[in-house]
Write a protein that holds these residues in place. Structure first.
Motif, PDB file in Angstrom:
ATOM      1  N   ALA A  41      13.373   6.798  -2.258  1.00 47.49           N
ATOM      2  CA  ALA A  41      15.384   6.243  -1.402  1.00 47.49           C
ATOM      3  C   ALA A  41      15.502   7.894  -0.251  1.00 47.49           C
ATOM      4  CB  ALA A  41      16.470   6.431  -2.110  1.00 47.49           C
ATOM      5  N   CYS A  42      15.703   8.912  -0.930  1.00 46.12           N
ATOM      6  CA  CYS A  42      15.419  10.495  -0.152  1.00 46.12           C
ATOM      7  C   CYS A  42      13.993  10.351   0.848  1.00 46.12           C
ATOM      8  CB  CYS A  42      15.192  11.360  -1.264  1.00 46.12           C
ATOM      9  SG  CYS A  42      16.808  11.541  -2.266  1.00 46.12           S
ATOM     10  N   LEU A  43      13.328  10.307   0.363  1.00 46.33           N
ATOM     11  CA  LEU A  43      12.443  10.404   1.705  1.00 46.33           C
ATOM     12  C   LEU A  43      12.627   9.154   3.303  1.00 46.33           C
ATOM     13  CD1 LEU A  43       9.004   9.214  -0.799  1.00 46.33           C
ATOM     14  CD2 LEU A  43       9.138  10.998   0.748  1.00 46.33           C
ATOM     15  N   THR A  44      13.269   8.627   2.315  1.00 38.68           N
ATOM     16  CA  THR A  44      13.739   7.878   3.715  1.00 38.68           C
ATOM     17  C   THR A  44      14.666   8.288   5.183  1.00 38.68           C
ATOM     18  OG1 THR A  44      15.339   6.075   2.799  1.00 38.68           O
ATOM     19  CG2 THR A  44      13.761   5.222   2.961  1.00 38.68           C
ATOM     20  N   GLY A  45      14.834   9.831   4.751  1.00 35.65           N
ATOM     21  CA  GLY A  45      15.413  10.858   5.537  1.00 35.65           C
ATOM     22  C   GLY A  45      16.939   9.777   5.679  1.00 35.65           C
TER      23      GLY A  45
ATOM     24  N   PHE B 134       9.314  -1.133   2.963  1.00 38.03           N
ATOM     25  CA  PHE B 134      10.055  -0.734   4.525  1.00 38.03           C
ATOM     26  C   PHE B 134      10.246   0.225   5.944  1.00 38.03           C
ATOM     27  CE2 PHE B 134      12.647  -2.895   7.991  1.00 38.03           C
ATOM     28  CZ  PHE B 134      12.263  -4.098   8.905  1.00 38.03           C
ATOM     29  N   ARG B 135      11.036   0.579   5.041  1.00 39.62           N
ATOM     30  CA  ARG B 135      11.542   1.907   6.503  1.00 39.62           C
ATOM     31  C   ARG B 135      10.553   2.627   6.557  1.00 39.62           C
ATOM     32  NH1 ARG B 135      16.954   2.439   8.148  1.00 39.62           N
ATOM     33  NH2 ARG B 135      17.859   0.847   7.110  1.00 39.62           N
ATOM     34  N   LEU B 136       9.250   3.325   5.327  1.00 41.08           N
ATOM     35  CA  LEU B 136       8.333   3.907   5.846  1.00 41.08           C
ATOM     36  C   LEU B 136       7.179   3.434   6.969  1.00 41.08           C
ATOM     37  CD1 LEU B 136       7.928   5.936   2.045  1.00 41.08           C
ATOM     38  CD2 LEU B 136       8.911   6.661   4.372  1.00 41.08           C
ATOM     39  N   LEU B 137       7.588   1.851   5.862  1.00 43.44           N
ATOM     40  CA  LEU B 137       6.177   1.576   7.016  1.00 43.44           C
ATOM     41  C   LEU B 137       6.429   1.768   8.690  1.00 43.44           C
ATOM     42  CD1 LEU B 137       3.736  -0.202   6.213  1.00 43.44           C
ATOM     43  CD2 LEU B 137       4.197  -2.108   6.808  1.00 43.44           C
ATOM     44  N   THR B 138       6.952   1.424   8.774  1.00 43.94           N
ATOM     45  CA  THR B 138       8.415   0.778   9.931  1.00 43.94           C
ATOM     46  C   THR B 138       8.280   2.593  10.644  1.00 43.94           C
ATOM     47  OG1 THR B 138       9.825   0.178   9.757  1.00 43.94           O
ATOM     48  CG2 THR B 138      10.394   1.109  11.582  1.00 43.94           C
ATOM     49  N   LYS B 139       8.491   3.682   9.956  1.00 41.32           N
ATOM     50  CA  LYS B 139       8.742   5.539  10.756  1.00 41.32           C
ATOM     51  C   LYS B 139       6.716   5.450  10.649  1.00 41.32           C
ATOM     52  CE  LYS B 139       8.497   9.595   8.133  1.00 41.32           C
ATOM     53  NZ  LYS B 139       8.907  11.026   7.351  1.00 41.32           N
ATOM     54  N   PHE B 140       6.013   5.015   9.722  1.00 41.28           N
ATOM     55  CA  PHE B 140       4.254   5.244  10.449  1.00 41.28           C
ATOM     56  C   PHE B 140       4.716   4.863  11.762  1.00 41.28           C
ATOM     57  CE2 PHE B 140       4.698   6.457   5.881  1.00 41.28           C
ATOM     58  CZ  PHE B 140       4.230   8.271   6.120  1.00 41.28           C
TER      59      PHE B 140
ATOM     60  N   MET C 154       0.711  -1.487  -0.552  1.00 39.76           N
ATOM     61  CA  MET C 154      -0.128  -0.088   0.118  1.00 39.76           C
ATOM     62  C   MET C 154       1.249   1.160   0.163  1.00 39.76           C
ATOM     63  SD  MET C 154      -2.839  -1.440   2.870  1.00 39.76           S
ATOM     64  CE  MET C 154      -4.249   0.307   2.838  1.00 39.76           C
ATOM     65  N   ILE C 155       2.146   1.368   0.943  1.00 42.87           N
ATOM     66  CA  ILE C 155       3.267   2.416   1.140  1.00 42.87           C
ATOM     67  C   ILE C 155       3.720   3.113  -1.066  1.00 42.87           C
ATOM     68  CG2 ILE C 155       5.419   2.452   1.681  1.00 42.87           C
ATOM     69  CD1 ILE C 155       3.216   3.355   3.581  1.00 42.87           C
ATOM     70  N   MET C 156       3.758   1.823  -1.610  1.00 35.24           N
ATOM     71  CA  MET C 156       4.174   1.976  -2.517  1.00 35.24           C
ATOM     72  C   MET C 156       3.062   2.422  -4.157  1.00 35.24           C
ATOM     73  SD  MET C 156       7.276   1.224  -2.743  1.00 35.24           S
ATOM     74  CE  MET C 156       7.328   1.174  -3.787  1.00 35.24           C
ATOM     75  N   GLN C 157       2.094   2.265  -3.711  1.00 30.30           N
ATOM     76  CA  GLN C 157       1.331   2.160  -3.945  1.00 30.30           C
ATOM     77  C   GLN C 157       1.150   3.728  -4.327  1.00 30.30           C
ATOM     78  OE1 GLN C 157      -2.523   0.477  -5.008  1.00 30.30           O
ATOM     79  NE2 GLN C 157      -2.079  -1.678  -3.961  1.00 30.30           N
TER      80      GLN C 157
ATOM     81  N   GLY D 265       3.033   6.799  15.178  1.00 29.55           N
ATOM     82  CA  GLY D 265       1.449   6.448  15.251  1.00 29.55           C
ATOM     83  C   GLY D 265      -0.031   6.390  14.311  1.00 29.55           C
ATOM     84  N   VAL D 266       0.421   7.286  13.182  1.00 38.09           N
ATOM     85  CA  VAL D 266      -0.273   6.872  12.269  1.00 38.09           C
ATOM     86  C   VAL D 266      -0.946   5.558  11.269  1.00 38.09           C
ATOM     87  CG1 VAL D 266       0.446  10.293  11.691  1.00 38.09           C
ATOM     88  CG2 VAL D 266       1.377   7.592  10.551  1.00 38.09           C
ATOM     89  N   VAL D 267      -0.041   5.054  11.087  1.00 35.52           N
ATOM     90  CA  VAL D 267      -0.427   3.449  11.036  1.00 35.52           C
ATOM     91  C   VAL D 267      -2.204   3.554  10.966  1.00 35.52           C
ATOM     92  CG1 VAL D 267      -0.125   0.876  10.562  1.00 35.52           C
ATOM     93  CG2 VAL D 267       1.791   2.525  10.245  1.00 35.52           C
ATOM     94  N   ASN D 268      -2.418   3.382  11.902  1.00 38.40           N
ATOM     95  CA  ASN D 268      -3.225   3.322  13.148  1.00 38.40           C
ATOM     96  C   ASN D 268      -4.365   4.028  13.081  1.00 38.40           C
ATOM     97  OD1 ASN D 268      -3.070   0.194  13.585  1.00 38.40           O
ATOM     98  ND2 ASN D 268      -1.393   0.633  15.335  1.00 38.40           N
ATOM     99  N   ALA D 269      -4.102   5.263  12.563  1.00 38.20           N
ATOM    100  CA  ALA D 269      -5.150   6.578  12.105  1.00 38.20           C
ATOM    101  C   ALA D 269      -6.224   6.127  12.155  1.00 38.20           C
ATOM    102  CB  ALA D 269      -4.789   7.558  11.455  1.00 38.20           C
ATOM    103  N   GLY D 270      -7.209   4.971  11.626  1.00 34.81           N
ATOM    104  CA  GLY D 270      -8.285   4.690  11.038  1.00 34.81           C
ATOM    105  C   GLY D 270      -8.891   5.407   9.827  1.00 34.81           C
ATOM    106  N   LYS D 271     -10.134   6.628  10.547  1.00 26.72           N
ATOM    107  CA  LYS D 271     -10.657   7.021   8.921  1.00 26.72           C
ATOM    108  C   LYS D 271      -9.320   7.741   8.098  1.00 26.72           C
ATOM    109  CE  LYS D 271     -15.205   7.127  10.742  1.00 26.72           C
ATOM    110  NZ  LYS D 271     -15.694   7.280  11.698  1.00 26.72           N
TER     111      LYS D 271
END
Length: 212
Positions: free
Chosen positions: A116-120, A160-166, A9-12, A170-176
């Motif tokens: 790649a740059c998005l991972t800081g 993987f990096r971005l999923l870990t970051k989010f 989903m992150i890649m999409q 705490g925004v992975v479980n942001a809900g709506k």
């Protein structure tokens, strides 16, 4: 909606954001147009990129700007608007810097470097694995030698990096999927993180040795 994100989903979201950033979206300038505006400023390309990064840390980080994006962005996958908004804004900044450095935004290899740059700071290790050292000029041959397999490997690490970051913020479980601007600005789009990403993009696409 699902409360969990996946690397797929992150890649999409990244692919969607890149397409909109390069092509223009919601009446906003495309990455190329944004770059063109800052390339009119006197100074070296790095000076111009620094001006763009400073703008990104102020105007684009305001709640009003992000609220507008969050309210209008409709994703092809179910992703919280706060995540899709920040990715779009940051991808556009990085792509603009890449364009300022003379790189072809239509090249999938360049797109992968933008991701790649998005991972800081983690981008340094990701790119080093393929022989690209942040802060040194990227030769045309270096980009040409990036294979489809390598692109997939980079994108997998980025996802993987971005999923870990989010997950950490705490925004992975942001809900709506609504623009939760309060936590969004504080946790995801803070100026420190955006500045770091901008600096990595500048050092990747417009290293010290580059001149305007």
């Amino acid at each position: 909606m699902s409360k969990e994100l996946s690397e797929n989903m992150i890649m999409q979201v990244l692919d969607w954001g890149y397409d909109k950033a390069v092509g223009g979206f919601l009446g906003l300038d495309s990455a190329r147009d944004l770059a063109a505006d800052y390339m009119k400023i006197k100074g070296s390309r790095r000076d111009q990129a620094n001006s763009l990064i400073r703008w990104q840390n102020t105007k684009a980080g305001t709640s009003g700007f992000l609220t507008g994006l969050g309210g209008l962005i409709t994703m092809p996958v179910t992703v919280p608007a706060n995540i899709s908004s920040v990715m779009y804004v940051q991808i556009r900044m990085i792509a603009a810097i890449a364009h300022m450095g003379g790189h072809n935004l239509d090249d999938d290899r360049v797109k992968s470097l933008v991701y790649a740059c998005l991972t800081g700071n983690a981008a340094k290790d990701i790119l080093k694995d393929i022989g690209i050292v942040v802060g040194r000029k990227i030769t045309e041959n270096a980009i040409k030698n990036i294979s489809g397999k390598t692109i997939s490997a980079i994108n997998q690490k980025v996802g993987f990096r971005l999923l870990t970051k989010f997950g950490e913020t705490g925004v992975v479980n942001a809900g709506k999927a609504v623009p939760l601007i309060g936590g969004f600005v504080g946790a995801t789009f803070d100026s420190v993180a955006t500045n770091t990403i901008g600096n990595i993009a500048r050092d990747t696409f417009i290293p010290e040795v580059s001149i305007s």
